[in-house]
Design an enzyme around this catalytic site. Structure first.
Site, PDB file in Angstrom:
ATOM      1  N   ASP A   1      -1.246  -3.542 -11.570  1.00  0.00           N
ATOM      2  CA  ASP A   1      -0.111  -3.250 -10.685  1.00  0.00           C
ATOM      3  C   ASP A   1       1.238  -3.248 -11.396  1.00  0.00           C
ATOM      4  O   ASP A   1       1.528  -4.096 -12.229  1.00  0.00           O
ATOM      5  CB  ASP A   1      -0.051  -4.236  -9.518  1.00  0.00           C
TER       6      ASP A   1
ATOM      7  N   ASP B   1       3.895  -7.076  -0.926  1.00  0.00           N
ATOM      8  CA  ASP B   1       4.457  -6.622  -2.206  1.00  0.00           C
ATOM      9  C   ASP B   1       5.759  -7.379  -2.503  1.00  0.00           C
ATOM     10  O   ASP B   1       6.760  -6.788  -2.922  1.00  0.00           O
ATOM     11  CB  ASP B   1       4.663  -5.104  -2.258  1.00  0.00           C
TER      12      ASP B   1
HETATM   13 ZN   LIG Z   1       2.331  -1.631  -7.274  1.00  0.00          ZN
END
Ligand SMILES: [Zn+2]
Length: 427
Positions: free
Chosen positions: A149, A300
């Site tokens: 990520d 997030d």
């Molecule tokens: Zn991401």
């Protein structure tokens, strides 16, 4: 018996529980009855008890950038927002690409003694996209998924191998779907607003082309792909077309609620990846969680210090915080406005992420883990830069008045958060 919570509105859509009652907890589990003396009693009249929220996408910046966030401040932000379990992304420094870092995070989170913390290991060594990480060692050390990520695994053959390999452990590969050759130096969504404001754009296809590749690679390999922060209508279309039990996805609160129109005020707290998309994309994303096509809402949570955010829009870092506002902002804007039910909201925050990440959490049942969030749904509060337990305050929701205030968090039968206070259970 450790804990008795009475007069509480028990609410668990997975098990069809929606009633006022009492819940008893002993040795970290829900019990039917117990003859032993009650350790602690909570009278939760007027409050709702939900399965503790599970976040599968957070950045706590430790090790490496402790001035921005630590496992302690991140954990505080989590429980303040009702999260009893958080999965941490591996883009730390060093990254979570070896067992040493997994162990460090585990020990540190036990010391902090608030929420449960799980590590997500890297797909490739150093997140460089060149060579697979030692996935079996990382899995053995406790990693619950794998992701690079922040970076997309651009090499399709590496992604294929990662998906093949992950089948050994039945864990998902979390995709950060972004073709960097298409997003380039873009600052916001590419469309009429970016043209008007004169910013370089990040087109929707930068995401959807990778979503297409990876749903097809999942079909081909039979490996599990979990698509992170889905933001476009085209991605949703692809998910719908290629959905299997091996294809799962998440959306963030900001992508569900805010459009690229918001960037007109040049507030760098509206700058993140993927960028805020159009009103049409928002509508499609909201429908997708309503239908269960996208199973998870993930925060997030990406804290940044002021010196990286209080800059010109083009200079500011990408990323916004989320743990402390996710529940309240979704409850206020989607549930109270009739766009989704409370059932859906609780599922996307608890049982669905727990299931995808193989965690024995996210429900209220006899013998089940006693991880709960107790919320006053009638209480309102204002998001200001002073309210955050996180070290950072780069929230796109500053200024909003929200309904829904987390009063208690219970982790394994122990109260770790109570009316604004944090209680370290390790002491
Ligand atoms: Zn991401």
């Amino acid at each position: 018996m450790d804990l008795k919570i009475k007069n509480v509105h028990l609410f668990d859509p997975l098990n069809g529980i929606d009633e006022v009652g009492t819940i008893l907890i002993d040795k970290g589990k829900v019990v039917k009855d117990s003859k032993s003396k009650v350790g602690q009693e909570i009278d939760a009249k007027g409050l709702y008890l939900f399965p503790g929220f599970v976040d599968v996408h957070s950045h706590f910046r430790e090790p490496g950038a402790e001035d921005t966030e630590t496992i302690e401040t991140g954990s505080r932000a989590a429980v303040k927002g009702g999260y009893t379990a958080v999965c941490l992304m591996p883009n730390t420094d060093p990254p979570i690409d070896n067992e040493g870092v997994v162990r460090f995070i585990k020990e540190k989170s036990e010391e902090v003694g608030l929420c449960r913390i799980f590590s997500i290991g890297t797909v490739t060594k150093g997140r460089k996209g060149k060579e697979l990480s030692e996935m079996s060692h990382l899995y053995e050390a406790g990693c619950v998924a794998f992701s690079d990520d922040g970076n997309c695994v651009m090499d399709s053959s590496i992604m294929r191998n990662a998906l093949e390999y992950s089948k050994l452990f039945n864990v998902p590969i979390i995709d950060h779907p972004e073709d960097i050759s298409l997003s380039g130096k873009g600052q916001m969504h590419e469309g009429s607003v970016s043209t008007e404001l004169g910013f370089k754009g990040i087109p929707g296809v930068s995401e959807s082309t990778v979503v297409a590749r990876d749903v097809l690679l999942s079909k081909f390999t039979k490996g599990r792909i979990h698509l992170a922060h889905v933001s476009t209508a085209d991605s949703v279309k692809l998910i719908k077309e290629w959905k299997t039990d091996k294809v799962t996805s998440e959306v963030t609160p900001h992508h569900l609620l805010l459009s690229d129109e918001e960037v007109r005020d040049f507030d760098s707290n509206k700058k993140m990846k993927p960028p805020l998309r159009t009103r049409y994309d928002i509508e499609v994303l909201q429908k997708a969680i309503k239908k269960g096509l996208i199973e998870v809402v993930a925060s997030d949570h990406a804290p940044h210090p002021d010196y990286k955010k209080e800059l010109e829009f083009t200079e500011a870092a990408f990323g916004v915080t989320g743990l402390e506002t996710s529940f309240a902002v979704l409850y206020t804007e989607l549930v109270k406005k009739g766009k989704i039910t409370l059932d859906i909201l609780i599922k996307v925050l608890s049982s669905a992420p727990a299931k995808i990440f193989n965690l024995p959490l996210g429900e209220i049942k006899e013998g089940g883990t006693a991880d709960f969030t107790i919320v006053d749904l009638k209480s309102t509060w204002q998001v200001t830069s002073e309210v955050f337990a996180s070290k950072a305050k780069n929230s796109p929701f500053i200024g909003r008045k929200l309904e829904g205030n987390v009063k208690y968090c219970i982790v394994e039968g122990k109260t770790v958060f109570k009316n604004g206070d944090f209680i370290n259970t390790e002491k």
